[in-house]
Design a protein around this motif. Sequence first.
Motif, PDB file in Angstrom:
ATOM      1  N   LEU A 174     -12.213   6.350   2.535  1.00 53.27           N
ATOM      2  CA  LEU A 174     -10.834   6.546   2.094  1.00 53.27           C
ATOM      3  C   LEU A 174     -10.624   5.978   0.701  1.00 53.27           C
ATOM      4  CD1 LEU A 174      -8.740   5.498   5.242  1.00 53.27           C
ATOM      5  CD2 LEU A 174      -9.350   7.807   4.518  1.00 53.27           C
ATOM      6  N   ASN A 175      -9.636   6.509   0.035  1.00 49.16           N
ATOM      7  CA  ASN A 175      -9.112   5.915  -1.202  1.00 49.16           C
ATOM      8  C   ASN A 175      -7.665   5.528  -0.963  1.00 49.16           C
ATOM      9  OD1 ASN A 175     -11.208   8.133  -2.463  1.00 49.16           O
ATOM     10  ND2 ASN A 175     -11.186   6.207  -3.559  1.00 49.16           N
ATOM     11  N   ALA A 176      -7.228   4.451  -1.585  1.00 50.28           N
ATOM     12  CA  ALA A 176      -5.844   3.999  -1.437  1.00 50.28           C
ATOM     13  C   ALA A 176      -5.314   3.574  -2.794  1.00 50.28           C
ATOM     14  CB  ALA A 176      -5.759   2.834  -0.457  1.00 50.28           C
ATOM     15  N   THR A 177      -4.001   3.546  -2.908  1.00 51.47           N
ATOM     16  CA  THR A 177      -3.362   3.030  -4.118  1.00 51.47           C
ATOM     17  C   THR A 177      -2.275   2.045  -3.715  1.00 51.47           C
ATOM     18  OG1 THR A 177      -1.712   4.812  -4.195  1.00 51.47           O
ATOM     19  CG2 THR A 177      -3.787   5.169  -5.387  1.00 51.47           C
ATOM     20  N   ILE A 178      -1.844   1.260  -4.679  1.00 51.76           N
ATOM     21  CA  ILE A 178      -0.796   0.276  -4.432  1.00 51.76           C
ATOM     22  C   ILE A 178       0.256   0.365  -5.529  1.00 51.76           C
ATOM     23  CG2 ILE A 178      -2.196  -1.387  -3.149  1.00 51.76           C
ATOM     24  CD1 ILE A 178      -2.661  -2.921  -5.742  1.00 51.76           C
ATOM     25  N   SER A 179       1.460  -0.054  -5.195  1.00 50.96           N
ATOM     26  CA  SER A 179       2.547  -0.210  -6.166  1.00 50.96           C
ATOM     27  C   SER A 179       2.847  -1.692  -6.298  1.00 50.96           C
ATOM     28  CB  SER A 179       3.798   0.545  -5.709  1.00 50.96           C
ATOM     29  OG  SER A 179       3.521   1.917  -5.561  1.00 50.96           O
ATOM     30  N   ALA A 205       0.840  -1.196   0.000  1.00 45.43           N
ATOM     31  CA  ALA A 205       0.000   0.000   0.000  1.00 45.43           C
ATOM     32  C   ALA A 205       0.877   1.248   0.000  1.00 45.43           C
ATOM     33  CB  ALA A 205      -0.917  -0.015   1.221  1.00 45.43           C
ATOM     34  N   ASP A 206       0.525   2.186  -0.852  1.00 47.02           N
ATOM     35  CA  ASP A 206       1.286   3.430  -0.940  1.00 47.02           C
ATOM     36  C   ASP A 206       1.001   4.315   0.278  1.00 47.02           C
ATOM     37  OD1 ASP A 206       2.314   2.696  -3.407  1.00 47.02           O
ATOM     38  OD2 ASP A 206       0.642   3.597  -4.501  1.00 47.02           O
ATOM     39  N   HIS A 207       2.042   4.931   0.809  1.00 49.65           N
ATOM     40  CA  HIS A 207       1.932   5.891   1.917  1.00 49.65           C
ATOM     41  C   HIS A 207       1.107   5.326   3.067  1.00 49.65           C
ATOM     42  CE1 HIS A 207       3.725   8.788  -0.796  1.00 49.65           C
ATOM     43  NE2 HIS A 207       2.740   8.634  -1.652  1.00 49.65           N
ATOM     44  N   PHE A 208       1.346   4.059   3.402  1.00 48.67           N
ATOM     45  CA  PHE A 208       0.528   3.406   4.426  1.00 48.67           C
ATOM     46  C   PHE A 208       0.736   4.034   5.807  1.00 48.67           C
ATOM     47  CE2 PHE A 208      -0.471  -0.175   7.340  1.00 48.67           C
ATOM     48  CZ  PHE A 208      -1.815  -0.321   6.983  1.00 48.67           C
ATOM     49  N   LYS A 209       1.940   4.447   6.105  1.00 47.87           N
ATOM     50  CA  LYS A 209       2.202   5.094   7.391  1.00 47.87           C
ATOM     51  C   LYS A 209       1.381   6.367   7.532  1.00 47.87           C
ATOM     52  CE  LYS A 209       5.995   6.712  10.376  1.00 47.87           C
ATOM     53  NZ  LYS A 209       5.325   7.969  10.741  1.00 47.87           N
ATOM     54  N   ARG A 210       1.240   7.090   6.438  1.00 51.56           N
ATOM     55  CA  ARG A 210       0.451   8.318   6.466  1.00 51.56           C
ATOM     56  C   ARG A 210      -1.014   8.010   6.775  1.00 51.56           C
ATOM     57  NH1 ARG A 210       0.408  11.449   0.977  1.00 51.56           N
ATOM     58  NH2 ARG A 210       2.672  11.442   1.421  1.00 51.56           N
ATOM     59  N   ILE A 211      -1.531   6.904   6.217  1.00 51.23           N
ATOM     60  CA  ILE A 211      -2.917   6.501   6.496  1.00 51.23           C
ATOM     61  C   ILE A 211      -3.084   6.199   7.982  1.00 51.23           C
ATOM     62  CG2 ILE A 211      -4.663   4.726   6.066  1.00 51.23           C
ATOM     63  CD1 ILE A 211      -3.516   4.465   3.231  1.00 51.23           C
ATOM     64  N   ASN A 212      -2.135   5.423   8.535  1.00 53.37           N
ATOM     65  CA  ASN A 212      -2.204   5.089   9.954  1.00 53.37           C
ATOM     66  C   ASN A 212      -2.112   6.345  10.835  1.00 53.37           C
ATOM     67  OD1 ASN A 212      -2.566   2.311   9.869  1.00 53.37           O
ATOM     68  ND2 ASN A 212      -0.382   1.889   9.735  1.00 53.37           N
ATOM     69  N   ASP A 213      -1.225   7.258  10.458  1.00 48.34           N
ATOM     70  CA  ASP A 213      -0.992   8.444  11.283  1.00 48.34           C
ATOM     71  C   ASP A 213      -2.164   9.424  11.231  1.00 48.34           C
ATOM     72  OD1 ASP A 213       1.449   7.430  11.981  1.00 48.34           O
ATOM     73  OD2 ASP A 213       2.613   8.667  10.592  1.00 48.34           O
TER      74      ASP A 213
END
Length: 446
Positions: A383-388, A304-312
Motif C-alpha cells: 500500500l501507499n499512504a499520505t498524510i496531512s 492519515a488521509d482517507h484512513f477509513k477507506r484503507i480500513n474498508d
Amino acid sequence: MSAPNTVQNDLESEYEALLSFMYLSPVGIVRSNKSGFVDMMNPLAAQLLMPLVKGGNIQNIFDSLASVAPELRNLVASFKAERGPVCENHRVFVTPAKDDAVVLSCSIIKVSADVLMMVLTDISRQVAAERRARQTESWLAGIYTSVNDFAVFTLDAQGCIDSWNPSVERLTGFDEAEVIGRMLSRFYADDEIVLHRLPEHIALTRDEGWHVEEFWCETKAGRRYWGQVLVAVLREEEGNVSGYSVVLRDITERKVHGDNLARLLTTDHLTGVTNRAHFFEIAESEVARAERHGRALSLVMLDADHFKRINDTAGHQAGDEVLKRIADEAKALLRMSDIVARLGGEEFVLLLPSTTAGEAMVVAERLRVAVERAFIETAAGQLNATISLGVASLGDAIPTLQDLLAAADRALYDAKQAGRNCVRGGIVESEGVAFSASEEGKTART
C-alpha cells in the motif's frame, strides 16, 4: 382502551426516572448522538465543562472538548459495534498538568446506533496525588538504598561542585581534583549534555526547595549507568541560598525493571510512540520550559488521509500497518528531544522543542514526503499512504498548550481542505521559510 394509556404512562415514568437519575448523579452525564450533538446533560457535567465553553452553551460535546481532547471524535467514529464501551476512564486535561490541574476521567458508551452516553468525573486530586507520590518515591528510594549506590556532595550558590568525599570516587571514578569547581554535567553521559538541563535543574530546585531528575551518566572509566540526581537547597539564616546538597545514585537495575512498566503506562500499544495521556504531561512541561527560558516550541498535528477507506478496502490489519509505518517514519526523522505521540485513531502529534514555525514546517514536509514515498507491506498487498499536517508555534497569540493544539488542529483542517497530502501553518509566510530550505532547517535544529 386503557392499554395505550398505560404504555404511555410507563414510558413517561421511565423518562422521569432517567431525568432524576441524571440530575442527581454524583458524576457528569451527557447524552448525545454519534456526531456529538447534545440532547441531555446534567448540571454537574455542565459545571465540569464550564472552563472549556464560553457562556456555557454546549451544543456539540466533541466541539466543546476539541481543544483538550480532539481524539474523542475519532474514537467514536472508529468504533464500529452497534453498542458497547468506546473508551473507559480516558483522562482529559482541562487545564495545564500542574498540581492544581483540572483533570477529567471520560468514559463513552455507545447505547445504540446513534446514541452516546458520556460519563465525566473530576479526578484532579487523584492525578495530583499520583504526581506527589512519584516524587516521594524518589526520596524514599534514596533513603533505603545502601551507601555503595550513591554519592553525596555539595554545590556552591553558582552550581559548581565545592565538596568531595570518597563516595563520589567510589561511584563515578573521579578524584577530588577532577570534580571540584566543575558543574554537575561532569557526571553526565556525552549524549545527555543539553545546555538547558543544568540551569533548569538548579532553577527548579530554588523554586521548590528540591528537585529530582534522572538521565544517563558515565563513570571515568566509560561505564554508562542510569543516574538519579536529588538536589536540595541549603540556606543561610537570612534565607538566602548558600548552596545545594546533592545525592547522585546509580539506579540502573531499578530502571531496567521499571522500564517495562513505564512502557506499558506511557506508550501506545500499536505504534510504540508516546500515548496521549503521557504526551500531555510531557507537553505541559515543555511549554513551561519554553516560557521560562524564552525558547521556541512548535507542534505538528497530522493524520492519515482517507484512513477509513484503507480500513474498508484493505482491512483493519492493513490500517494498523499504515499507522505503524507513519509512526516509524516520524521516529526516524526526529531528534532525541522531540516527541511523537498518538492522540487516538489515525491522529498523531509531533512536539518539537527549540524549533521555530519555519523549521517545523520543514520537518513536517520531510515527514509528508517520507510517508508518501513509503511502500507499506500488508497482508492485503503493498500500500501507499499520505498524510496531512498542520503546524503551530508557541507565541503571544498562542500562549498555552491548549492554544497550540487548537492552532495546529485548525492548520490540519486547512491542509485537508486544500486537498490533503500537504502541510499548512499560519505563521510561516511571515518568516519567509520555504520547503526548499530543508538543509537550513536541519542546521537550525541540530
